[in-house]
Design a protein around this motif. Sequence first.
Motif, PDB file in Angstrom:
ATOM      1  N   GLY A 149      -2.873   8.640   0.197  1.00 49.14           N
ATOM      2  CA  GLY A 149      -3.731   8.009   0.774  1.00 49.14           C
ATOM      3  C   GLY A 149      -3.130   7.374   2.045  1.00 49.14           C
ATOM      4  N   THR A 150      -2.153   6.368   1.719  1.00 47.83           N
ATOM      5  CA  THR A 150      -1.351   5.701   2.843  1.00 47.83           C
ATOM      6  C   THR A 150       0.066   6.488   2.889  1.00 47.83           C
ATOM      7  OG1 THR A 150      -2.267   3.666   1.870  1.00 47.83           O
ATOM      8  CG2 THR A 150      -0.225   3.113   3.511  1.00 47.83           C
TER       9      THR A 150
ATOM     10  N   GLU B  52       6.225  12.081   7.002  1.00 46.35           N
ATOM     11  CA  GLU B  52       5.267  11.106   6.387  1.00 46.35           C
ATOM     12  C   GLU B  52       4.709  11.837   5.367  1.00 46.35           C
ATOM     13  OE1 GLU B  52       2.813   8.916   9.090  1.00 46.35           O
ATOM     14  OE2 GLU B  52       4.284   7.446   9.336  1.00 46.35           O
TER      15      GLU B  52
ATOM     16  N   SER C 163       1.129   4.043  -2.794  1.00 46.85           N
ATOM     17  CA  SER C 163       0.916   5.531  -2.483  1.00 46.85           C
ATOM     18  C   SER C 163       2.104   6.391  -2.927  1.00 46.85           C
ATOM     19  CB  SER C 163       0.663   5.446  -0.821  1.00 46.85           C
ATOM     20  OG  SER C 163       0.146   6.798  -0.263  1.00 46.85           O
TER      21      SER C 163
ATOM     22  N   ALA D  39       0.808  -1.251  -0.046  1.00 48.62           N
ATOM     23  CA  ALA D  39       0.085  -0.138  -0.039  1.00 48.62           C
ATOM     24  C   ALA D  39       0.887   1.305   0.091  1.00 48.62           C
ATOM     25  CB  ALA D  39      -0.941  -0.140   1.274  1.00 48.62           C
ATOM     26  N   GLN D  40       1.857   1.249   0.883  1.00 49.98           N
ATOM     27  CA  GLN D  40       2.905   2.591   0.709  1.00 49.98           C
ATOM     28  C   GLN D  40       3.613   2.569  -0.538  1.00 49.98           C
ATOM     29  OE1 GLN D  40       4.948   0.958   4.184  1.00 49.98           O
ATOM     30  NE2 GLN D  40       4.259   2.796   5.417  1.00 49.98           N
TER      31      GLN D  40
ATOM     32  N   PRO E 205       1.396  11.875   3.401  1.00 51.13           N
ATOM     33  CA  PRO E 205       0.114  10.728   3.111  1.00 51.13           C
ATOM     34  C   PRO E 205      -0.705  11.329   1.757  1.00 51.13           C
ATOM     35  CG  PRO E 205      -0.459  13.097   4.174  1.00 51.13           C
ATOM     36  CD  PRO E 205       1.057  13.297   4.152  1.00 51.13           C
TER      37      PRO E 205
END
Length: 180
Positions: A163-164, A158, A39, A35-36, A160
């Motif tokens: 989304g992830t 981080e 993203s 997922a990362q 975002p």
Amino acid sequence: MTLTSRLARRADMPTLLPLIGAAITELQKGFLDDAQIESSRSIMGIDTQLIDDGTYFVVESDGQIVGCGGWSRRATLYGGDHSQGRDPALLDPARDPAKVRAMYTDPRFARRGVGRLILSLCEAAAVAEGFDSLELMATLSGRPLYEAAGFVPVEHVEDPAGGTPVRLVRMRKSISASIA
């Protein structure tokens, strides 16, 4: 294996885009989950401003592009053409660090000197324009290369945007004394 380098051209885009996609997918495994990685596509990619500015390099082996990356005299720290928050303002070499940007290596050529060559080209070009430091936003997979090249972490963040959240590390290096 002999590596050569040259400035990137817009005509290189059909080769660069799949190379960048493969680098994002393959070289982040073990550092980010699926997922990362997905993203991160929203915050990574080619920045054609670097090509237009003449500060983006390609590295070739036997005539095949195996890596790309560059530096910038502009304020944007990271992100591709599609990324939000880009800032085209010119930096002041007396005050601001030049930015190392958009470094990608074909996964089949990882850990064979491609990234180090790009970093040396960026450093020499930035020094020639009067900059005395470099700054970059490292992926977790890129951090070991940058640390080995003398960059030090200055901030963990981080992003975002995709989304992830994707973990990144802002890093800097003084270059005034490192080029003779």
